[in-house]
Design a protein around this motif. Structure first.
Motif, PDB file in Angstrom:
ATOM      1  N   GLY A 100      36.126  30.390  38.594  1.00 20.71           N
ATOM      2  CA  GLY A 100      34.965  31.265  38.692  1.00 20.71           C
ATOM      3  C   GLY A 100      35.100  32.379  39.700  1.00 20.71           C
ATOM      4  N   ASN A 101      36.308  32.502  40.278  1.00 21.40           N
ATOM      5  CA  ASN A 101      36.546  33.545  41.285  1.00 21.40           C
ATOM      6  C   ASN A 101      35.464  33.549  42.356  1.00 21.40           C
ATOM      7  OD1 ASN A 101      38.919  34.522  40.066  1.00 21.40           O
ATOM      8  ND2 ASN A 101      37.706  35.705  38.622  1.00 21.40           N
ATOM      9  N   ILE A 102      35.094  32.360  42.816  1.00 19.41           N
ATOM     10  CA  ILE A 102      34.025  32.258  43.799  1.00 19.41           C
ATOM     11  C   ILE A 102      34.376  33.008  45.080  1.00 19.41           C
ATOM     12  CG2 ILE A 102      32.863  30.595  45.337  1.00 19.41           C
ATOM     13  CD1 ILE A 102      32.541  28.807  42.857  1.00 19.41           C
ATOM     14  N   TRP A 103      35.609  32.929  45.517  1.00 16.87           N
ATOM     15  CA  TRP A 103      35.975  33.694  46.708  1.00 16.87           C
ATOM     16  C   TRP A 103      36.820  34.899  46.364  1.00 16.87           C
ATOM     17  CZ3 TRP A 103      40.391  35.452  48.900  1.00 16.87           C
ATOM     18  CH2 TRP A 103      41.596  34.946  48.418  1.00 16.87           C
ATOM     19  N   SER A 104      37.471  34.884  45.214  1.00 18.53           N
ATOM     20  CA  SER A 104      38.478  35.911  44.930  1.00 18.53           C
ATOM     21  C   SER A 104      37.952  37.051  44.060  1.00 18.53           C
ATOM     22  CB  SER A 104      39.707  35.267  44.286  1.00 18.53           C
ATOM     23  OG  SER A 104      39.355  34.632  43.071  1.00 18.53           O
ATOM     24  N   THR A 105      36.859  37.653  44.501  1.00 15.96           N
ATOM     25  CA  THR A 105      36.396  38.861  43.824  1.00 15.96           C
ATOM     26  C   THR A 105      37.422  39.968  44.080  1.00 15.96           C
ATOM     27  OG1 THR A 105      35.184  39.661  45.752  1.00 15.96           O
ATOM     28  CG2 THR A 105      33.980  38.198  44.226  1.00 15.96           C
ATOM     29  N   PRO A 106      37.480  40.973  43.251  1.00 12.58           N
ATOM     30  CA  PRO A 106      38.456  42.046  43.504  1.00 12.58           C
ATOM     31  C   PRO A 106      38.338  42.634  44.912  1.00 12.58           C
ATOM     32  CG  PRO A 106      37.570  42.259  41.295  1.00 12.58           C
ATOM     33  CD  PRO A 106      36.778  41.159  41.968  1.00 12.58           C
ATOM     34  N   ARG A 107      37.129  42.827  45.385  1.00 10.48           N
ATOM     35  CA  ARG A 107      36.931  43.385  46.735  1.00 10.48           C
ATOM     36  C   ARG A 107      37.464  42.431  47.805  1.00 10.48           C
ATOM     37  NH1 ARG A 107      33.551  46.961  49.702  1.00 10.48           N
ATOM     38  NH2 ARG A 107      32.814  46.072  51.645  1.00 10.48           N
ATOM     39  N   THR A 108      37.096  41.149  47.717  1.00  9.28           N
ATOM     40  CA  THR A 108      37.545  40.183  48.720  1.00  9.28           C
ATOM     41  C   THR A 108      39.060  40.036  48.698  1.00  9.28           C
ATOM     42  OG1 THR A 108      35.447  39.002  48.558  1.00  9.28           O
ATOM     43  CG2 THR A 108      37.266  37.820  49.571  1.00  9.28           C
ATOM     44  N   LEU A 109      39.647  40.047  47.505  1.00 12.61           N
ATOM     45  CA  LEU A 109      41.105  39.960  47.419  1.00 12.61           C
ATOM     46  C   LEU A 109      41.765  41.160  48.093  1.00 12.61           C
ATOM     47  CD1 LEU A 109      41.673  38.545  43.847  1.00 12.61           C
ATOM     48  CD2 LEU A 109      42.415  37.508  45.988  1.00 12.61           C
ATOM     49  N   LEU A 110      41.269  42.339  47.806  1.00 13.50           N
ATOM     50  CA  LEU A 110      41.841  43.539  48.409  1.00 13.50           C
ATOM     51  C   LEU A 110      41.712  43.485  49.933  1.00 13.50           C
ATOM     52  CD1 LEU A 110      43.182  46.266  48.064  1.00 13.50           C
ATOM     53  CD2 LEU A 110      40.935  47.270  47.686  1.00 13.50           C
ATOM     54  N   LEU A 111      40.555  43.073  50.412  1.00 14.00           N
ATOM     55  CA  LEU A 111      40.374  42.946  51.857  1.00 14.00           C
ATOM     56  C   LEU A 111      41.279  41.858  52.432  1.00 14.00           C
ATOM     57  CD1 LEU A 111      36.517  43.445  52.006  1.00 14.00           C
ATOM     58  CD2 LEU A 111      38.246  44.973  53.001  1.00 14.00           C
ATOM     59  N   SER A 112      41.503  40.800  51.673  1.00 13.34           N
ATOM     60  CA  SER A 112      42.401  39.737  52.122  1.00 13.34           C
ATOM     61  C   SER A 112      43.830  40.247  52.248  1.00 13.34           C
ATOM     62  CB  SER A 112      42.364  38.547  51.156  1.00 13.34           C
ATOM     63  OG  SER A 112      41.091  37.971  51.125  1.00 13.34           O
ATOM     64  N   TYR A 113      44.278  41.034  51.266  1.00 13.36           N
ATOM     65  CA  TYR A 113      45.617  41.614  51.346  1.00 13.36           C
ATOM     66  C   TYR A 113      45.744  42.451  52.617  1.00 13.36           C
ATOM     67  CZ  TYR A 113      45.727  40.805  46.226  1.00 13.36           C
ATOM     68  OH  TYR A 113      45.665  40.274  44.973  1.00 13.36           O
ATOM     69  N   GLU A 114      44.735  43.263  52.869  1.00  9.08           N
ATOM     70  CA  GLU A 114      44.745  44.115  54.054  1.00  9.08           C
ATOM     71  C   GLU A 114      44.734  43.262  55.331  1.00  9.08           C
ATOM     72  OE1 GLU A 114      45.034  47.442  54.387  1.00  9.08           O
ATOM     73  OE2 GLU A 114      45.077  47.851  52.242  1.00  9.08           O
ATOM     74  N   LEU A 115      43.951  42.181  55.321  1.00  9.21           N
ATOM     75  CA  LEU A 115      43.892  41.291  56.477  1.00  9.21           C
ATOM     76  C   LEU A 115      45.258  40.668  56.749  1.00  9.21           C
ATOM     77  CD1 LEU A 115      42.626  39.532  58.693  1.00  9.21           C
ATOM     78  CD2 LEU A 115      41.753  38.031  56.885  1.00  9.21           C
ATOM     79  N   TYR A 116      45.906  40.149  55.715  1.00  9.29           N
ATOM     80  CA  TYR A 116      47.226  39.543  55.902  1.00  9.29           C
ATOM     81  C   TYR A 116      48.220  40.547  56.462  1.00  9.29           C
ATOM     82  CZ  TYR A 116      46.470  34.962  53.804  1.00  9.29           C
ATOM     83  OH  TYR A 116      46.059  33.689  53.558  1.00  9.29           O
ATOM     84  N   ALA A 117      48.245  41.734  55.905  1.00  6.86           N
ATOM     85  CA  ALA A 117      49.190  42.754  56.370  1.00  6.86           C
ATOM     86  C   ALA A 117      48.884  43.167  57.809  1.00  6.86           C
ATOM     87  CB  ALA A 117      49.164  43.967  55.443  1.00  6.86           C
ATOM     88  N   PHE A 118      47.616  43.350  58.110  1.00  8.36           N
ATOM     89  CA  PHE A 118      47.225  43.758  59.458  1.00  8.36           C
ATOM     90  C   PHE A 118      47.531  42.654  60.462  1.00  8.36           C
ATOM     91  CE2 PHE A 118      43.821  44.735  62.677  1.00  8.36           C
ATOM     92  CZ  PHE A 118      44.371  45.930  63.116  1.00  8.36           C
TER      93      PHE A 118
END
Length: 186
Positions: A100-118
């Motif tokens: 159900g993509n409860i946490w993995s909305t496109p926005r949250t995923l994109l922010l997560s990618y940025e968080l990991y890289a940062f």
């Protein structure tokens, strides 16, 4: 009349939160590297000076913004798992979280990618990620042993990331099969 306008502008109790929310919008649009004080202030509709008033610098703002993302994603995960009354319910919750993509909305995923890289460049931010993982594992720990908790936590996040770029994301049945394999009891 000008003093009335000035005093109404000064009393803005939501300004700091508005800046944090705007920073996340700017990160989504431009990435961390393209996030500037000027862009955030413009997106928040605040004077540029508000940035230094509320935050020690860009790293402070990014840290608060990413903490907000992690807390919101973690809260959604924990809320769904908190409805589970037994191991079977917990397994269904995990399937729901992934399918159900409860946490993995496109926005949250994109922010997560940025968080990991940062965080890879700013080790002090890794604490935000560790807190997020620990909250997930604590919620899972009501039903599973520590090693299974780690595997499920990684699966939830990894499956969301994979499905965000996969041309053929897995359906609920395949996700259920994978989760059941991991949760198999000896």
């Amino acid at each position: 009349m000008a003093s009335d306008q000035t005093s109404s502008r000064r009393f803005d109790p939501d300004r700091k939160q508005r800046i944090i929310d705007a920073a996340l919008d700017v990160i989504v649009a431009h990435g961390v590297q393209g996030t500037t004080h000027r862009r955030v202030a413009m997106a928040a509709g605040v004077p540029l000076g508000s940035m230094s008033y509320h935050f020690a610098g860009m790293d402070d703002l990014l840290h608060m913004a990413f903490r907000q993302v992690a807390q919101a994603a973690s809260a959604a995960f924990v809320a769904r798992l908190s409805k589970a009354r037994n191991r079977r319910d917990a397994i269904e919750a995990i399937i729901d979280i992934i399918a159900g993509n409860i946490w993995s909305t496109p926005r949250t995923l994109l922010l997560s990618y940025e968080l990991y890289a940062f965080a890879a460049r700013k080790p002090e931010l890794a604490a935000v990620m560790r807190d997020w993982m620990q909250a997930s594992r604590d919620a899972l720990g009501r039903f599973f042993d520590p090693l299974t908790c780690r595997a499920l936590d990684a699966l939830v996040e990894g499956m969301g990331i994979h499905d965000s770029v996969d041309h053929s994301p897995l359906g609920r049945g395949d996700i259920a099969d994978i989760v059941h394999r991991i949760c198999r009891q000896d």
